[in-house]
Design an enzyme around this catalytic site. Structure first.
Site, PDB file in Angstrom:
ATOM      1  N   ASN A  27      -4.562 -12.572  13.883  1.00 11.46           N
ATOM      2  CA  ASN A  27      -3.601 -13.461  13.211  1.00 11.46           C
ATOM      3  C   ASN A  27      -2.188 -12.907  13.293  1.00 11.46           C
ATOM      4  O   ASN A  27      -1.221 -13.646  13.550  1.00 11.46           O
ATOM      5  CB  ASN A  27      -3.972 -13.646  11.730  1.00 11.46           C
ATOM      6  CG  ASN A  27      -5.154 -14.584  11.549  1.00 11.46           C
ATOM      7  OD1 ASN A  27      -5.510 -15.339  12.461  1.00 11.46           O
ATOM      8  ND2 ASN A  27      -5.783 -14.531  10.385  1.00 11.46           N
TER       9      ASN A  27
ATOM     10  N   ASN B 157      -2.812  -8.727   0.171  1.00  9.99           N
ATOM     11  CA  ASN B 157      -3.738  -9.377  -0.779  1.00  9.99           C
ATOM     12  C   ASN B 157      -4.094  -8.458  -1.946  1.00  9.99           C
ATOM     13  O   ASN B 157      -4.958  -8.777  -2.748  1.00  9.99           O
ATOM     14  CB  ASN B 157      -5.019  -9.848  -0.066  1.00  9.99           C
ATOM     15  CG  ASN B 157      -5.856  -8.675   0.438  1.00  9.99           C
ATOM     16  OD1 ASN B 157      -5.417  -7.529   0.404  1.00  9.99           O
ATOM     17  ND2 ASN B 157      -7.061  -8.957   0.906  1.00  9.99           N
TER      18      ASN B 157
ATOM     19  N   LEU C 244      -2.179 -18.339   8.457  1.00 10.97           N
ATOM     20  CA  LEU C 244      -0.842 -18.021   7.950  1.00 10.97           C
ATOM     21  C   LEU C 244       0.040 -19.249   7.746  1.00 10.97           C
ATOM     22  O   LEU C 244       1.081 -19.171   7.106  1.00 10.97           O
ATOM     23  CB  LEU C 244      -0.125 -17.115   8.965  1.00 10.97           C
ATOM     24  CG  LEU C 244      -0.435 -15.628   8.927  1.00 10.97           C
ATOM     25  CD1 LEU C 244       0.054 -14.960  10.195  1.00 10.97           C
ATOM     26  CD2 LEU C 244       0.209 -14.988   7.706  1.00 10.97           C
TER      27      LEU C 244
ATOM     28  N   ARG D 205      -9.457  10.500  -1.135  1.00  8.20           N
ATOM     29  CA  ARG D 205      -8.864  11.332  -0.078  1.00  8.20           C
ATOM     30  C   ARG D 205      -8.563  12.716  -0.647  1.00  8.20           C
ATOM     31  O   ARG D 205      -8.351  12.882  -1.849  1.00  8.20           O
ATOM     32  CB  ARG D 205      -7.601  10.675   0.479  1.00  8.20           C
ATOM     33  CG  ARG D 205      -7.981   9.487   1.370  1.00  8.20           C
ATOM     34  CD  ARG D 205      -6.801   8.924   2.105  1.00  8.20           C
ATOM     35  NE  ARG D 205      -6.219   7.803   1.417  1.00  8.20           N
ATOM     36  CZ  ARG D 205      -5.413   6.909   1.985  1.00  8.20           C
ATOM     37  NH1 ARG D 205      -5.120   6.996   3.258  1.00  8.20           N
ATOM     38  NH2 ARG D 205      -4.918   5.920   1.295  1.00  8.20           N
TER      39      ARG D 205
ATOM     40  N   VAL E  58      -4.404 -11.586   5.127  1.00  8.23           N
ATOM     41  CA  VAL E  58      -4.017 -11.877   6.513  1.00  8.23           C
ATOM     42  C   VAL E  58      -5.208 -12.240   7.401  1.00  8.23           C
ATOM     43  O   VAL E  58      -5.025 -12.566   8.574  1.00  8.23           O
ATOM     44  CB  VAL E  58      -3.173 -10.744   7.164  1.00  8.23           C
ATOM     45  CG1 VAL E  58      -1.869 -10.560   6.421  1.00  8.23           C
ATOM     46  CG2 VAL E  58      -3.949  -9.444   7.271  1.00  8.23           C
TER      47      VAL E  58
ATOM     48  N   TYR F  71     -14.633   1.191   9.612  1.00  8.10           N
ATOM     49  CA  TYR F  71     -13.207   1.513   9.740  1.00  8.10           C
ATOM     50  C   TYR F  71     -12.877   1.889  11.183  1.00  8.10           C
ATOM     51  O   TYR F  71     -11.964   1.322  11.793  1.00  8.10           O
ATOM     52  CB  TYR F  71     -12.876   2.658   8.798  1.00  8.10           C
ATOM     53  CG  TYR F  71     -11.407   3.024   8.736  1.00  8.10           C
ATOM     54  CD1 TYR F  71     -10.449   2.093   8.320  1.00  8.10           C
ATOM     55  CD2 TYR F  71     -10.975   4.302   9.071  1.00  8.10           C
ATOM     56  CE1 TYR F  71      -9.096   2.445   8.238  1.00  8.10           C
ATOM     57  CE2 TYR F  71      -9.630   4.659   8.988  1.00  8.10           C
ATOM     58  CZ  TYR F  71      -8.696   3.735   8.577  1.00  8.10           C
ATOM     59  OH  TYR F  71      -7.358   4.072   8.501  1.00  8.10           O
TER      60      TYR F  71
ATOM     61  N   GLY G 115       0.825  -1.216   0.000  1.00  6.49           N
ATOM     62  CA  GLY G 115       0.000   0.000   0.000  1.00  6.49           C
ATOM     63  C   GLY G 115       0.851   1.255   0.000  1.00  6.49           C
ATOM     64  O   GLY G 115       2.088   1.197  -0.098  1.00  6.49           O
TER      65      GLY G 115
ATOM     66  N   THR H 255      -6.269  -3.025  -1.959  1.00  7.13           N
ATOM     67  CA  THR H 255      -6.179  -1.595  -2.307  1.00  7.13           C
ATOM     68  C   THR H 255      -4.737  -1.203  -2.647  1.00  7.13           C
ATOM     69  O   THR H 255      -4.485  -0.058  -3.013  1.00  7.13           O
ATOM     70  CB  THR H 255      -6.657  -0.705  -1.137  1.00  7.13           C
ATOM     71  OG1 THR H 255      -5.877  -1.020   0.032  1.00  7.13           O
ATOM     72  CG2 THR H 255      -8.119  -0.939  -0.846  1.00  7.13           C
TER      73      THR H 255
HETATM   74  N1  LIG Z   1      -2.987   7.178   4.761  1.00 10.63           N
HETATM   75  C1  LIG Z   1      -3.432   7.749   5.872  1.00 10.63           C
HETATM   76  O1  LIG Z   1      -3.595   8.982   5.915  1.00 10.63           O
HETATM   77  C2  LIG Z   1      -3.725   6.904   7.090  1.00 10.63           C
HETATM   78  C3  LIG Z   1      -4.281   7.545   8.214  1.00 10.63           C
HETATM   79  C4  LIG Z   1      -4.554   6.769   9.338  1.00 10.63           C
HETATM   80  C5  LIG Z   1      -4.231   5.428   9.378  1.00 10.63           C
HETATM   81  N2  LIG Z   1      -3.693   4.831   8.284  1.00 10.63           N
HETATM   82  C6  LIG Z   1      -3.406   3.389   8.370  1.00 10.63           C
HETATM   83  O2  LIG Z   1      -2.148   3.087   7.788  1.00 10.63           O
HETATM   84  C7  LIG Z   1      -2.200   1.821   7.120  1.00 10.63           C
HETATM   85  C8  LIG Z   1      -1.793   1.988   5.677  1.00 10.63           C
HETATM   86  O3  LIG Z   1      -2.679   2.891   5.027  1.00 10.63           O
HETATM   87  P1  LIG Z   1      -2.468   3.328   3.507  1.00 10.63           P
HETATM   88  O4  LIG Z   1      -2.918   4.732   3.379  1.00 10.63           O
HETATM   89  O5  LIG Z   1      -1.113   2.954   3.063  1.00 10.63           O
HETATM   90  O6  LIG Z   1      -3.584   2.429   2.797  1.00 10.63           O
HETATM   91  P2  LIG Z   1      -3.464   1.525   1.484  1.00 10.63           P
HETATM   92  O7  LIG Z   1      -4.861   1.149   1.115  1.00 10.63           O
HETATM   93  O8  LIG Z   1      -2.625   2.207   0.446  1.00 10.63           O
HETATM   94  O9  LIG Z   1      -2.672   0.258   2.012  1.00 10.63           O
HETATM   95  C9  LIG Z   1      -3.266  -0.771   2.731  1.00 10.63           C
HETATM   96  C10 LIG Z   1      -2.711  -2.092   2.227  1.00 10.63           C
HETATM   97  O10 LIG Z   1      -3.334  -3.163   2.971  1.00 10.63           O
HETATM   98  C11 LIG Z   1      -3.623  -4.216   2.055  1.00 10.63           C
HETATM   99  N3  LIG Z   1      -4.673  -5.062   2.619  1.00 10.63           N
HETATM  100  C12 LIG Z   1      -5.963  -4.723   2.913  1.00 10.63           C
HETATM  101  N4  LIG Z   1      -6.605  -5.782   3.429  1.00 10.63           N
HETATM  102  C13 LIG Z   1      -5.709  -6.811   3.488  1.00 10.63           C
HETATM  103  C14 LIG Z   1      -5.782  -8.156   3.926  1.00 10.63           C
HETATM  104  N5  LIG Z   1      -6.906  -8.685   4.425  1.00 10.63           N
HETATM  105  N6  LIG Z   1      -4.663  -8.905   3.847  1.00 10.63           N
HETATM  106  C15 LIG Z   1      -3.509  -8.397   3.338  1.00 10.63           C
HETATM  107  N7  LIG Z   1      -3.389  -7.143   2.911  1.00 10.63           N
HETATM  108  C16 LIG Z   1      -4.476  -6.348   2.978  1.00 10.63           C
HETATM  109  C17 LIG Z   1      -4.016  -3.493   0.777  1.00 10.63           C
HETATM  110  O11 LIG Z   1      -3.982  -4.304  -0.375  1.00 10.63           O
HETATM  111  C18 LIG Z   1      -3.008  -2.352   0.751  1.00 10.63           C
HETATM  112  O12 LIG Z   1      -1.827  -2.725   0.085  1.00 10.63           O
HETATM  113  C19 LIG Z   1      -3.633   1.311   7.287  1.00 10.63           C
HETATM  114  O13 LIG Z   1      -3.658   0.426   8.392  1.00 10.63           O
HETATM  115  C20 LIG Z   1      -4.415   2.565   7.589  1.00 10.63           C
HETATM  116  O14 LIG Z   1      -5.573   2.280   8.329  1.00 10.63           O
HETATM  117  C21 LIG Z   1      -3.447   5.544   7.133  1.00 10.63           C
END
Ligand SMILES: NC(=O)c1ccc[n+]([C@@H]2O[C@H](COP(=O)([O-])OP(=O)(O)OC[C@H]3O[C@@H](n4cnc5c(N)ncnc54)[C@H](O)[C@@H]3O)[C@@H](O)[C@H]2O)c1
Length: 316
Positions: free
Chosen positions: A102, A32, A61, A189, A57, A148, A10, A35
């Protein structure tokens, strides 16, 4: 250390992988691709200390991770943008609950440290401003965004339970709005949405009257905070974000100026449960991690705009 990173394909996860590798660690990503995208990791293809495993996840695992010691587990997997989690509410609740369990179990069995990326959404539409970690929040448990917010609140509770019950060395990061290259252009966003509209020369959509505030942290600052937190002994949540607050209207005007765009601003009704104010109190991170953001908004936006410029067709 050999570190497992869930969600490493991500936006933030891929930057975190770069940081961990630059610090000399070995990284195994579990993702997976719900996103995220392997494109975010393409530059690491031939790196010996890096491995990508496509895996959900929330599923068992066993047999997925090749043998060898595991020293750290960073649980970053979760849909994170409102567009993504509203499209995948059940998967979002699953990855915060079953997925967190997990990953905690993996950390417990491996005697590894564990960090979960939680969110400022735990504060909901806050009555305390700026938000301090001791504030318990004002979350609607049955609204559209609850998938969320409650998933992350559960993840925090489970993390504390593993720490208290099994003595796992845990950390909880409450991340506030973060931006930078590798965000998805169309994830809804505000930073990519405004940049996309400005670079196309289309009107920038401001919800409500635009007086709601946000603060934006550049991704390299955030990743530095996560790394410091992971190395720390703090078990309770720590806010990581940029306290420089501004109204959405002012932000839209800044993006138009920065990209020299001909775009105008249009207003649309405010979505349900949209928080009025968001600003982290980062005194705790300053005190215990010696951390605070160093990248100025204009500087970070320039780099981000350059990244998106390559993806957006210029206005005709
Ligand atoms: N970007 C922000 O501003 C922000 C703010 C607060 C919290 N966060 C947290 O930081 C983390 C990363 O956010 P991001 O912005 O990079 O989001 P993102 O969507 O770019 O990345 C999330 C990743 O998790 C993977 N994923 C989702 N469900 C999954 C599963 N069941 N098994 C394996 N992989 C899975 C997605 O494929 C993706 O690669 C998240 O936990 C998010 O809640 C982000």
């Amino acid at each position: 250390m050999r570190i497992i990173v869930s969600g490493g394909a991500g936006f933030i996860g891929s930057h975190m992988c770069d940081r961990l590798l630059s610090e000399g660690h070995t990284v195994v990503v579990l993702d997976n691709l719900l996103t995220g995208s392997t494109e975010n990791l393409a530059h690491l293809g031939s790196t010996k200390a890096f491995q990508f495993i496509e895996h959900d996840v929330t599923l068992p695992l066993e047999g997925k991770i090749p043998g060898g010691p595991i020293d750290g587990v960073l649980h970053m997997a979760s849909a994170a943008s409102p567009k993504d989690y509203l499209e995948h509410p059940i998967e979002t609740l699953d990855v915060g609950s079953v997925g967190t369990r997990n990953m905690l179990e993996l950390a417990r069995a491996s005697k590894a440290r564990f960090l979960v990326t939680s969110t400022s959404e735990c504060y909901g539409d806050p009555h305390v401003h700026p938000q301090v970690e001791t504030y318990w929040g004002n979350v609607n448990p049955v609204g559209p965004r609850s998938c969320y917010d409650e998933s992350k609140r559960f993840a925090e509770a489970m993390t504390m339970a593993y720490h208290r019950t099994h003595g796992v060395r845990t950390n909880i990061a409450r991340i506030f709005n973060t931006y930078g290259p590798k965000m998805q252009l169309n994830d809804g966003r505000v930073v990519p949405a405004f940049l996309d509209q400005a670079l196309r020369g289309e009107p920038l959509t401001v919800f409500g009257d635009g007086s709601q505030t946000r603060s934006f942290c550049y991704v390299s600052d955030l990743v530095d905070g996560l790394y410091r937190l992971m190395m720390s002994d703090e078990r309770y949540p720590v806010n990581l974000g940029n306290p420089a607050e501004m109204t959405i209207l002012h932000f839209a005007e800044q993006i138009i100026a920065l990209t020299k765009s001909p775009s105008q601003i249009v207003r649309r009704p405010l979505p349900e449960d949209d928080p009025r104010q968001r600003k982290p109190d980062i005194s705790k991170a300053k005190r215990i991690l010696g951390w605070e953001p160093v990248v100025a908004l204009e500087q970070g936006l320039k780099v981000t705009a350059e990244y998106f410029r390559k993806k957006v067709p210029a206005p005709t």
